[in-house]
Scaffold this motif. Structure first.
Motif, PDB file in Angstrom:
ATOM      1  N   ASN A 125       0.828  -1.203   0.000  1.00  7.06           N
ATOM      2  CA  ASN A 125       0.000   0.000   0.000  1.00  7.06           C
ATOM      3  C   ASN A 125       0.862   1.252   0.000  1.00  7.06           C
ATOM      4  N   TYR A 126       0.258   2.335  -0.436  1.00  2.79           N
ATOM      5  CA  TYR A 126       0.965   3.614  -0.497  1.00  2.79           C
ATOM      6  C   TYR A 126       0.017   4.726  -0.062  1.00  2.79           C
ATOM      7  N   ASP A 127       0.618   5.784   0.462  1.00  3.41           N
ATOM      8  CA  ASP A 127      -0.140   6.934   0.959  1.00  3.41           C
ATOM      9  C   ASP A 127       0.723   8.168   0.718  1.00  3.41           C
ATOM     10  N   VAL A 128       0.322   8.991  -0.242  1.00  2.46           N
ATOM     11  CA  VAL A 128       1.088  10.176  -0.622  1.00  2.46           C
ATOM     12  C   VAL A 128       0.221  11.406  -0.377  1.00  2.46           C
ATOM     13  N   LYS A 129       0.716  12.322   0.455  1.00  2.00           N
ATOM     14  CA  LYS A 129      -0.039  13.530   0.762  1.00  2.00           C
ATOM     15  C   LYS A 129       0.866  14.749   0.588  1.00  2.00           C
ATOM     16  N   TYR A 130       0.311  15.783  -0.043  1.00  2.00           N
ATOM     17  CA  TYR A 130       1.034  17.043  -0.206  1.00  2.00           C
ATOM     18  C   TYR A 130       0.357  18.089   0.660  1.00  2.00           C
ATOM     19  N   ASN A 131       1.120  18.656   1.591  1.00  3.73           N
ATOM     20  CA  ASN A 131       0.619  19.708   2.477  1.00  3.73           C
ATOM     21  C   ASN A 131       0.950  21.054   1.852  1.00  3.73           C
ATOM     22  N   LEU A 132      -0.063  21.737   1.329  1.00  6.07           N
ATOM     23  CA  LEU A 132       0.158  23.011   0.657  1.00  6.07           C
ATOM     24  C   LEU A 132       0.580  24.083   1.648  1.00  6.07           C
ATOM     25  N   ALA A 133       1.253  25.091   1.129  1.00 15.61           N
ATOM     26  CA  ALA A 133       1.639  26.226   1.966  1.00 15.61           C
ATOM     27  C   ALA A 133       0.386  26.864   2.558  1.00 15.61           C
ATOM     28  N   LYS A 134       0.458  27.259   3.817  1.00 18.57           N
ATOM     29  CA  LYS A 134      -0.681  27.861   4.492  1.00 18.57           C
ATOM     30  C   LYS A 134      -1.045  29.165   3.806  1.00 18.57           C
ATOM     31  N   LEU A 135      -2.325  29.308   3.479  1.00 20.13           N
ATOM     32  CA  LEU A 135      -2.818  30.494   2.782  1.00 20.13           C
ATOM     33  C   LEU A 135      -3.817  31.208   3.687  1.00 20.13           C
ATOM     34  N   GLY A 136      -3.367  32.221   4.375  1.00 12.26           N
ATOM     35  CA  GLY A 136      -4.236  32.936   5.308  1.00 12.26           C
ATOM     36  C   GLY A 136      -4.705  32.007   6.410  1.00 12.26           C
ATOM     37  N   LYS A 137      -6.012  31.785   6.495  1.00 13.34           N
ATOM     38  CA  LYS A 137      -6.588  30.926   7.525  1.00 13.34           C
ATOM     39  C   LYS A 137      -6.684  29.474   7.089  1.00 13.34           C
TER      40      LYS A 137
END
Length: 734
Positions: A399-411
């Motif tokens: 199994n695989y699990d790939v997540k991209y945490n985007l840069a925080k944009l305001g709130k």
């Protein structure tokens, strides 16, 4: 142009290899006293340290970006503090004294790492606490968590139940990857040992948004022990003795971290004889378990990774009737011999204000079941034949699990990701419970957390596809779209409210689709139904908490509507003298909750009085009750905590747990009488040869009550659960 490119390259190299460092001081908010041994931890970086005798700390080699840093210490309120790395400013933190227990770090949810800040309600308990309460196995220990029970076959086999849902409706995560070990079976347990596991987290209700199919009822998330802090090495060994089974468990481990590298390993062994009731020992509940865990990690300024491996071998007796009375620890026939391998890797690449998480896993489950053979041949031939497994199944899951945490944009904090699984089931024995088959999953998700001034909002959506290809038979595809919405806010001072609405789904498993034969463990002929549809549910959760310095109150309520609920039911026919059971579907509803309080009155902050009540009711749409629904229960605990010059973290407790009579039963269940169990224990840490020795003594079912739990698979035979047990344990740190 060449000068420009060289300048960019120099800046990139400088960013990668620069030594980003933070430093600061932690003091008592009331006395301004410098605090020693305060834990400082970056959850996203999995990196931390402790303060020295002057309350000072220093952490080096940090990836640039925005993080939350946690400060925690027993006797003080845990504090979360936002920080930008690199930072040249000295951090000055004042911790407020508090009688409330130190908050633990939540790993299973993606945003906030303290439960007080979390939108989702997550229960967490440390393995140390579960063992201190006398838990013999991990499956036994999780029943101490509110809303969690276990379907058991003796002492060694237990399946988690969350708010009335179990088996394939509860997903288990270990080492950051989903654990697959033929959990559809009635007598298939967790296959995980508690040695090398730091804590257990429980997400109640549908968690399909984060985890996909099979998380319809919730998630049991097992957190492995952390690596050592930088430039620190430590080791320990421990042992436990259990009077009831004349059994023992031992484990030893070592971990070290230096510069960018870190490693750990831990081995354990446990053996138990048949457990004893007041009147008899329950034949063939004996078992032996061996476990080994290892981990290797690397981290620099912009990248961290870790690889973990766990192999678990268990030889588990399967009880059938009361027979031989002995304290032998070698299982009789029938028994299971299961070897489970878990390979996992977790990697994170940091891009300043964003990051990429990649989790990969491979689970290899080798299951053998041995049973009596009845052939009119000579004994030597029979003895050779017994050595061959009647049932031999291998399950290989990647199994695989790939997540991209985007840069925080305001709130807004946002995560997008993709998850998937390839699973191959193969048969090698003369018997076959389910056919050879291949399962493929793929899911895409997006999740956003919004920080308002007076509330936190979390919402997301997900699409999943599951394909099940049965060799020379059916090929089925199931699709599902799910969403979730949650909000946390403070209604008034000290009162926090959480509301979560979520959908979940579960595709039918191979047993439900394709069974056609006698299931020896349940003595019934099961017939699958390849026309089954996916289960789909919608759950509403409401959680209210009141907390001040000396009182905590909570009320958690839920209503869970499940469409196309799959269940097994007799049809009145017999095949080979066994009753025929078929798989059917109907809509179902489950509702209930957990309620309680925790009192630690001033000035008696060392005294803790806790009480909790949990209930769940499950019905089909036609008002017929669902099977294997746990009975309502009430738990009362009085706990004392103390510190003396000669003892650290001292405690003593008395627990009284009342399980009420279960009369809300399905058509093929019987009523179960209620009972009350008394438990007690004490423990603490001492200094021995300049190292720490922790000692625990606990007793469960101290009155030696004869009782049967409604979720015991030995209940139809009238076999009691375990009687009085005294547990003696120690851990010595090196």
């Amino acid at each position: 142009m060449k000068l420009f490119l060289n300048t960019l390259l120099l800046l990139a190299i400088t960013n990668i290899y620069s030594q980003n460092t933070i430093h600061g001081t932690v003091t008592d908010a009331n006395t301004n006293e410098k605090l020693e041994f305060v834990n400082i931890y970056f959850p996203e970086l999995e990196k931390g340290t402790i303060t020295d005798e002057n309350g000072k700390f220093n952490i080096e080699n940090l990836s640039p970006g925005n993080y939350n840093i946690l400060f925690s210490m027993m006797g003080y309120k845990t504090q979360s503090f936002p920080i930008t790395v690199p930072s040249t400013n000295e951090i000055k933190i004042e911790l407020m004294p508090s009688a409330i227990e130190m908050e633990s770090i939540i790993v299973s949810t993606p945003f906030h790492k303290l439960q007080s800040e979390n939108v989702m309600k997550v229960e967490q308990r440390s393995i140390k606490d579960l063992k201190a309460n006398g838990a013999v196995t991990l499956a036994d220990g999780i029943t101490n968590i509110a809303g969690v029970e276990s379907v058991t076959t003796g002492l060694s086999i237990g399946k988690p139940v969350i708010r009335g849902l179990s088996s394939n409706r509860v997903l288990v995560y270990t080492q950051g990857v989903r654990l697959e070990n033929q959990q559809f079976g009635d007598e298939h347990g967790l296959g995980v040992n508690d040695a090398g596991i730091e804590s257990v987290e429980v997400i109640k209700g549908p968690a399909s948004l984060l985890y996909g199919s099979d998380a319809l009822g919730g998630v049991l998330y097992l957190n492995p022990e952390r690596f050592a802090n930088n430039n620190i090495s430590s080791g320990d060994f421990s042992g436990n003795y259990y009077s009831n089974t004349q059994g023992y468990s031992t484990n030893a481990g070592y971990k070290s971290s230096e510069n960018n590298f870190k490693f750990l390993f831990r081995g354990s062994l446990a053996e138990h004889a048949d457990y004893k009731t007041e009147d008899y020992r329950v034949t063939n509940t004996r078992f032996r378990e061996q476990d080994f865990k290892a981990g290797l990690g690397y981290q620099n300024n912009v990248f961290k990774t870790e690889f973990r491996y766990n192999v678990n071998n268990s030889k588990l007796g399967i009880p059938e009737e009361i027979g031989e009375q002995s304290t032998n620890k070698t299982p009789l026939l029938p028994y299971q011999n299961i070897t489970n391998h878990v390979f996992s890797s977790k990697s994170t690449l940091f891009f300043g204000d964003s990051k990429l998480d990649v989790n990969l896993g491979f689970i290899y489950n080798d299951r053998k079941e041995f049973e009596e053979h009845h052939h009119e041949e000579n004994e030597d031939e029979e003895e050779d034949e017994v050595l061959e497994a009647a049932l031999h199944m291998k399950l290989k899951t990647a199994n695989y699990d790939v997540k991209y945490n985007l840069a925080k944009l305001g709130k807004f904090e946002t995560i997008v990701g993709v998850q998937g699984m390839n699973q191959v089931n193969s048969n090698y024995g003369e018997e076959q419970l389910i056919p050879d088959a291949t399962t493929n999953d793929v899911g895409v998700l997006a999740m956003t957390h919004i920080h308002f001034e007076k509330a936190d909002v979390q919402l997301g959506a997900r699409f999943d596809n599951r394909n099940i290809d049965v060799s020379n038979s059916i090929n089925k595809t199931f699709n599902s779209f799910n969403g979730a919405f949650g909000i946390k806010t403070n209604l008034v001072n000290n009162i926090t409210a959480r509301v979560n609405l979520a959908t979940g789904f579960r595709a039918p498993n191979l047993s439900e689709l394709t069974s056609d034969g006698t299931h020896e463990g349940t003595n019934r002929y099961e017939i699958g139904n390849n026309d089954l549809k996916s289960e789909q549910n919608f759950q509403t959760d409401l959680a209210l908490e009141f907390k001040n310095e000396h009182v905590e109150l909570f009320a958690n309520g839920f209503y869970n509507k499940i469409n196309n609920y799959i269940f097994i039911s007799p049809n009145g026919e017999f095949i080979d003298e066994n009753p025929v059971f078929i798989y059917l579907q109907d809509d179902a509803n489950l509702y209930g909750g957990e309620f309680g309080f925790h009192l630690h009155p001033h000035p008696l902050d060392w005294l803790h009085i806790e009480s909790s009540f949990e209930m769940v009711t499950g019905k089909q749409a036609n008002d017929v009750f669902l099977p294997l629904i746990p009975a309502n229960s009430l738990t009362n605990i009085i706990r004392l905590e103390f510190e003396k010059p000669w003892i650290k973290s001292g405690y003593a407790f008395i627990k009284l747990r009342t399980t009420f009579k279960q009369t809300n039963i399905s058509a093929f269940e019987t009523n179960t009488d209620g009972y009350t169990l008394l438990s007690a224990g004490l423990g603490g840490s001492f200094t021995l040869f300049k190292n720490e020795l922790s000692v625990t003594v606990s007793g469960s079912n101290l009155t030696n009550k004869t009782y049967i739990n409604h979720l015991s698979r030995l209940k139809p035979d009238g076999i009691f659960n375990m009687g009085r047990n005294i547990n003696l344990g120690f851990t010595y740190s090196l």
